[in-house]
Each structure stands twice: as C-alpha cells, then as structure tokens.
Design an enzyme around this catalytic site. Structure first.
Site, short mmCIF file in Angstrom:
data_model
loop_
_atom_site.label_atom_id
_atom_site.label_comp_id
_atom_site.label_asym_id
_atom_site.label_seq_id
_atom_site.Cartn_x
_atom_site.Cartn_y
_atom_site.Cartn_z
N GLU A 1 0.82 -1.26 0.13
CA GLU A 1 0.04 -0.08 0.02
C GLU A 1 0.98 1.38 0.02
O GLU A 1 1.92 1.34 0.86
CB GLU A 1 -0.88 -0.02 1.32
CG GLU A 1 -2.03 -0.90 1.12
CD GLU A 1 -2.95 -1.12 2.10
OE1 GLU A 1 -4.25 -1.25 2.06
OE2 GLU A 1 -2.70 -0.98 3.34
N CYS B 1 3.46 8.77 1.31
CA CYS B 1 3.80 7.88 2.16
C CYS B 1 4.26 6.54 1.54
O CYS B 1 3.04 5.89 1.31
CB CYS B 1 2.94 7.71 3.36
SG CYS B 1 3.24 6.40 4.42
N CYS C 1 6.23 -6.65 7.04
CA CYS C 1 7.33 -6.01 8.13
C CYS C 1 7.90 -7.27 8.94
O CYS C 1 6.79 -7.94 9.79
CB CYS C 1 6.95 -4.92 8.59
SG CYS C 1 8.33 -4.01 9.91
N CYS D 1 5.52 -5.27 15.59
CA CYS D 1 4.86 -4.51 16.72
C CYS D 1 3.52 -4.51 16.81
O CYS D 1 2.72 -4.74 15.85
CB CYS D 1 5.12 -2.84 16.31
SG CYS D 1 7.06 -2.45 15.88
N CYS E 1 0.51 -2.37 15.23
CA CYS E 1 0.64 -2.04 14.06
C CYS E 1 0.14 -3.03 13.09
O CYS E 1 0.34 -4.27 13.27
CB CYS E 1 2.14 -1.86 13.62
SG CYS E 1 2.54 -1.68 11.76
N GLY F 1 6.79 -1.78 6.42
CA GLY F 1 8.14 -2.11 6.30
C GLY F 1 9.05 -1.44 7.22
O GLY F 1 8.69 -0.23 7.64
N GLU F 2 10.12 -1.75 7.36
CA GLU F 2 11.20 -1.21 8.31
C GLU F 2 12.34 -0.60 7.34
O GLU F 2 13.14 -1.63 6.72
CB GLU F 2 11.56 -2.07 9.28
CG GLU F 2 13.02 -1.63 10.12
CD GLU F 2 12.94 -0.13 10.58
OE1 GLU F 2 12.15 0.31 11.06
OE2 GLU F 2 13.97 0.58 10.18
N SER G 1 11.36 6.91 8.56
CA SER G 1 10.92 6.54 10.04
C SER G 1 11.32 5.33 10.27
O SER G 1 11.31 4.20 9.52
CB SER G 1 9.37 6.63 10.21
OG SER G 1 9.09 6.31 11.37
N SER H 1 10.84 5.77 15.82
CA SER H 1 9.34 5.21 16.52
C SER H 1 10.15 4.75 17.83
O SER H 1 10.54 3.61 17.95
CB SER H 1 8.74 3.98 15.80
OG SER H 1 8.44 4.63 14.42
N LEU H 2 9.84 5.71 18.80
CA LEU H 2 10.20 5.12 20.06
C LEU H 2 9.03 4.32 20.96
O LEU H 2 9.18 3.38 21.32
CB LEU H 2 10.56 6.36 21.04
CG LEU H 2 11.34 6.00 22.20
CD1 LEU H 2 12.69 5.48 22.23
CD2 LEU H 2 11.42 7.38 23.22
N HIS H 3 8.05 5.11 21.08
CA HIS H 3 6.70 4.53 21.51
C HIS H 3 6.87 3.92 22.98
O HIS H 3 6.03 3.68 23.67
CB HIS H 3 6.29 3.23 20.69
CG HIS H 3 5.88 3.74 19.33
ND1 HIS H 3 5.33 4.85 18.95
CD2 HIS H 3 6.38 3.20 18.14
CE1 HIS H 3 5.38 4.92 17.72
NE2 HIS H 3 5.99 3.86 17.20
N ASN I 1 -3.95 5.04 16.16
CA ASN I 1 -5.06 4.89 15.15
C ASN I 1 -5.60 3.40 14.79
O ASN I 1 -5.00 2.39 15.43
CB ASN I 1 -4.54 4.98 13.56
CG ASN I 1 -3.96 6.39 13.22
OD1 ASN I 1 -4.77 7.15 13.71
ND2 ASN I 1 -2.98 6.66 12.68
N CYS J 1 -1.22 5.80 9.49
CA CYS J 1 0.03 5.35 10.06
C CYS J 1 -0.46 4.10 10.77
O CYS J 1 -1.43 4.18 11.65
CB CYS J 1 0.51 6.12 11.08
SG CYS J 1 1.52 7.38 10.49
N1 SAH Z 1 8.73 0.56 10.39
C1 SAH Z 1 8.94 2.23 10.49
C2 SAH Z 1 8.07 2.91 9.26
C3 SAH Z 1 6.85 2.62 9.09
S1 SAH Z 1 5.58 2.70 10.49
C4 SAH Z 1 8.68 2.65 12.02
O1 SAH Z 1 8.17 1.83 12.48
O2 SAH Z 1 8.96 3.70 12.12
C5 SAH Z 1 5.23 4.50 10.67
C6 SAH Z 1 4.97 5.03 11.70
O3 SAH Z 1 3.42 4.64 12.08
C7 SAH Z 1 5.75 4.59 12.99
O4 SAH Z 1 6.01 5.55 13.81
C8 SAH Z 1 4.76 3.50 13.53
O5 SAH Z 1 5.21 3.33 14.97
C9 SAH Z 1 3.54 4.05 13.51
N2 SAH Z 1 2.30 3.32 13.80
C10 SAH Z 1 2.19 1.88 13.53
N3 SAH Z 1 1.06 1.50 14.04
C11 SAH Z 1 0.40 2.66 14.39
C12 SAH Z 1 -1.06 2.85 14.95
N4 SAH Z 1 -1.78 1.75 15.13
N5 SAH Z 1 -1.36 4.09 15.13
C13 SAH Z 1 -0.41 5.14 15.01
N6 SAH Z 1 0.63 4.85 14.62
C14 SAH Z 1 1.24 3.74 14.38
FE1 SF4 Z 2 7.14 -2.64 11.15
FE2 SF4 Z 2 7.00 0.02 11.83
FE3 SF4 Z 2 4.70 -1.65 12.03
FE4 SF4 Z 2 6.91 -1.81 13.63
S1 SF4 Z 2 5.44 -0.08 13.29
S2 SF4 Z 2 5.54 -3.62 12.72
S3 SF4 Z 2 8.75 -1.70 12.42
S4 SF4 Z 2 6.11 -1.09 10.17
#
Ligand code: SAH
Ligand code: SF4
Length: 346
Positions: free
Chosen positions: A96, A110, A117, A121, A124, A164-165, A196, A219-221, A295, A338
């Site tokens: 996508e 984007c 991936c 996580c 996600c 993807g990462e 990212s 992406s710290l989280h 989201n 995202c």
């Molecule tokens: N893999 C990379 C880039 C893709 S994800 C990464 O993790 O940074 C893009 C962004 O969306 C990242 O910051 C990710 O943590 C965030 N993301 C993933 N799932 C999400 C969700 N359900 N709600 C909001 N942001 C989310």
């Molecule tokens: Fe992969 Fe980024 Fe989603 Fe984590 S947040 S599963 S690294 S795409």
C-alpha cells in the site's frame, strides 16, 4: 549474468549497475540518465515509451532487464482527499502507498519499503502481516511515480512510513532516496524527505553517513525497556541505552535534528512512569517529539489514550524545552493512516 538465471528486472538495478549493464552492451553512459528520466520523471511503464532510445536497444534491454510496472489493484479516496493505493508487483506481492494532498499545493507520499514487516510491533497492522520480502529500489520509486501520475501533480514531500522497516532494506531505500532527490530523478528536496525507523542501530549509523539533509524519525513508543519489549518485541535487540547513544552519535555526526515518534496507547505506554522515562530519554537530545494518537487497527485490542493525556504530555515535554506536536494522521476512513497499512485486499 549466467544464461540459466532469471533476468534481473530493470527496477532492481542501482544507477551504477545500470551504467555497467549498458556499457557491457556497448552503450554510452548517458543512456543511463535517459532511462532514469523515463522511469522516474515520466513514470514510463514499458520500454516502448522510451522513444529517444534506438528500437534495437529497447528490444535488447527488454530481454536482459525486463521492465515490470506494478498494477493498481485498488484505490480508495478519503473524505480529506488522501488516496490509498493497493499495488501489485509482478510476483503478486502487494503493498500500500498513500498520497496526501494539502491545501498549499503540497503532495506528500507515504511509501512502503518492504512487503509486510518482520518487526511485529503489536499495535501496527503491518506487524500482524509478517514479512514477505524487501522491495527493490525501483519498486520503491514506482510507487511514487504512480501517485504523482494519479494526482497529476509533483510530489513535494516524501515519508518512508508505509509498510516495512526502511533500515532493514537500507541499500535499496538509500538508492531510491538518492534518485528521488536527484535533479535527474524526481527532484524532491532532501529536507522534504523523512525516513521513519523503529530504531535499527546499524541503520542509524549508516544513515548518519549520508551527506544529505534528510530527516530521520525514530519510533520510540516507550522509554521503559520492559514496555518497549512488550509492544515492539523484535526491537528488543536494539536496547534503549544503545539507541540513545546511537542518536547522540548521529546528532554529533550530522547536526540534523531527529524526530521522536511516540504513539500513545491506553494503559500500555501512557502512565506517569512512562512520561518520566520519556523525559529522561529526551534529555540531551536535539529532537522534535511527535505524539501520535493510536489509529484503530482491525481486530486489535489496543485503544488510544484517554482524552487529555496527549495534551498533558505535550505540556510536560515542551516545559522541558523540547519542541513537540501532535500528529493527526489523515485518511483514517480508508484505513490509510499510520499503522493501518496491510498487504491484502479490502
Ligand atoms: N517501520 C517504520 C516505518 C513505518 S511505520 C517505523 O516503525 O518507524 C510508520 C509510523 O506509524 C511509525 O511511527 C509507527 O510506529 C506508527 N504506527 C504504527 N502503528 C500505528 C497505529 N496503530 N497508530 C498510530 N501510529 C502507528
Ligand atoms: Fe514494522 Fe514499523 Fe509496523 Fe513496527 S511499526 S511492525 S517496524 S512497520
């Protein structure tokens, strides 16, 4: 190339490899620029369109380096104008890509860097899908030209925040960004390009060596190791203390401010303890913090934090002298925001 192996698709070649391939068949190096322009400035989907190349060369190239363009399997348009595309590559891999227009005539794309991936996580949608394969440099760029053509408008901003990462596919991503940034390619300003990462330390080190003003978002989280291990299980091999050191080294080497992304998830990473851990992680880091409301992801038990939490965190972070803002994703009604991207049909 051995005659019994499958021909390498044109879009899998770097610019250097393309030049080499052309010189092997006795072609001058400017042909490479011509082809790159056709591919990424004009979005050519077949050699037939490359009318300033001799016909015999086009036929020869089609055989040794076939040009495979993705097909658009689906396109959804959000009420806010965001468009989400489902693209299929020649092996059936689906990704996508999202195009986000804004009033001031900007167009942000984007894009995805991998099919699925491997990082898993838990919050996600891409993480649930698992990993299929890396995208090639050309497959990354083809997403961009497709969106550009569909909007009939130049891309102004790029974010590697799709599936993807990016740092697990570093070379293809770096080559794609170089072409996207190049005047011979898409001519998108380096400052308008953000990558990212979930914090792959070796990738951060290599990204620091690229002499371009790209932005890196991390992406710290979670700033508590136990919480991060729970919600980003495969990032556990990239511990927070080492991640912070890598960021400090990155800042020292590049002078480029990093963006720290923190998605707030109810009851998971949004307690006062989490906030103090974040504040201490931020100390001494030149950064901008993006707080992201979670989201919704289908079938996921995770919920966004309660009202008021984001504002409180924003205040606490800015009170420490760190710039922070809330990032509201567009395209939520079409699951284009995202973390909502996955590689299958509706
Ligand atoms: N893999 C990379 C880039 C893709 S994800 C990464 O993790 O940074 C893009 C962004 O969306 C990242 O910051 C990710 O943590 C965030 N993301 C993933 N799932 C999400 C969700 N359900 N709600 C909001 N942001 C989310
Ligand atoms: Fe992969 Fe980024 Fe989603 Fe984590 S947040 S599963 S690294 S795409």
């Amino acid at each position: 190339m051995a005659s019994d192996s499958a021909p390498t698709p044109l879009t899998s070649l770097t610019r250097e490899q393309l030049k080499e391939a052309l010189s092997t068949i006795g072609q001058p190096s400017y042909r490479s620029d011509q082809i790159i322009r056709w591919l990424y400035q004009r979005g050519a989907s077949s050699y037939d369109q490359m009318t300033d190349l001799p016909k015999s060369l086009r036929e020869q190239l089609a055989e040794i380096h076939p040009l495979q363009a993705p097909s658009m399997v689906d396109r959804q348009i959000s009420s806010d104008g965001t468009r989400k595309y489902l693209l299929s590559f020649s092996d059936g891999a689906l990704v996508e890509t999202v195009g986000i227009p804004s009033r001031d005539n900007r167009l942000t794309v984007c894009f995805s860097t991998q099919v699925g991936c491997p990082m898993g996580c838990v919050f996600c949608a891409t993480g649930y899908e698992g990993f299929t394969r890396n995208l090639s440099c050309g497959e990354i760029l083809q997403q961009l030209t497709l969106v550009q053509d569909d909007f009939g408008q130049r891309i102004t901003n790029l974010v590697a925040m799709g599936q993807g990462e990016p740092f697990l596919n570093f070379d293809a991503v770096a080559e794609a960004l170089a072409i996207a940034n190049s005047k011979k390619g898409l001519n998108i300003g380096a400052r308008k390009i953000t990558v990212s990462t979930c914090g792959i330390i070796s990738g951060i080190q290599k990204f620091a060596e690229i002499d371009k003003q790209y932005t890196m978002a991390v992406s710290l989280h979670a700033a508590r190791q136990s919480v991060r291990d729970l919600i980003m299980p495969h990032a556990a091999s990239q511990p927070l203390a080492k991640l912070k050191q890598a960021l400090i080294d990155y800042l020292e080497a590049t002078n480029r401010r990093v963006t720290i992304e923190y998605t707030l998830i109810d009851g998971m990473n949004d307690s006062d303890k989490d906030l103090s851990a974040l504040l201490s992680f931020l100390s001494g880091l030149l950064c901008h913090v993006n707080l992201i409301p979670l989201n919704k992801v289908e079938d996921s038990p995770f919920q966004p934090s309660h009202d008021g939490i984001i504002e409180r965190w924003l205040e606490a972070i800015t009170a420490r002298g760190v710039e922070a803002s809330v990032r509201h994703s567009k395209g939520q009604d079409i699951f284009g925001a995202c973390g909502q991207l996955k590689n299958h049909r509706r």
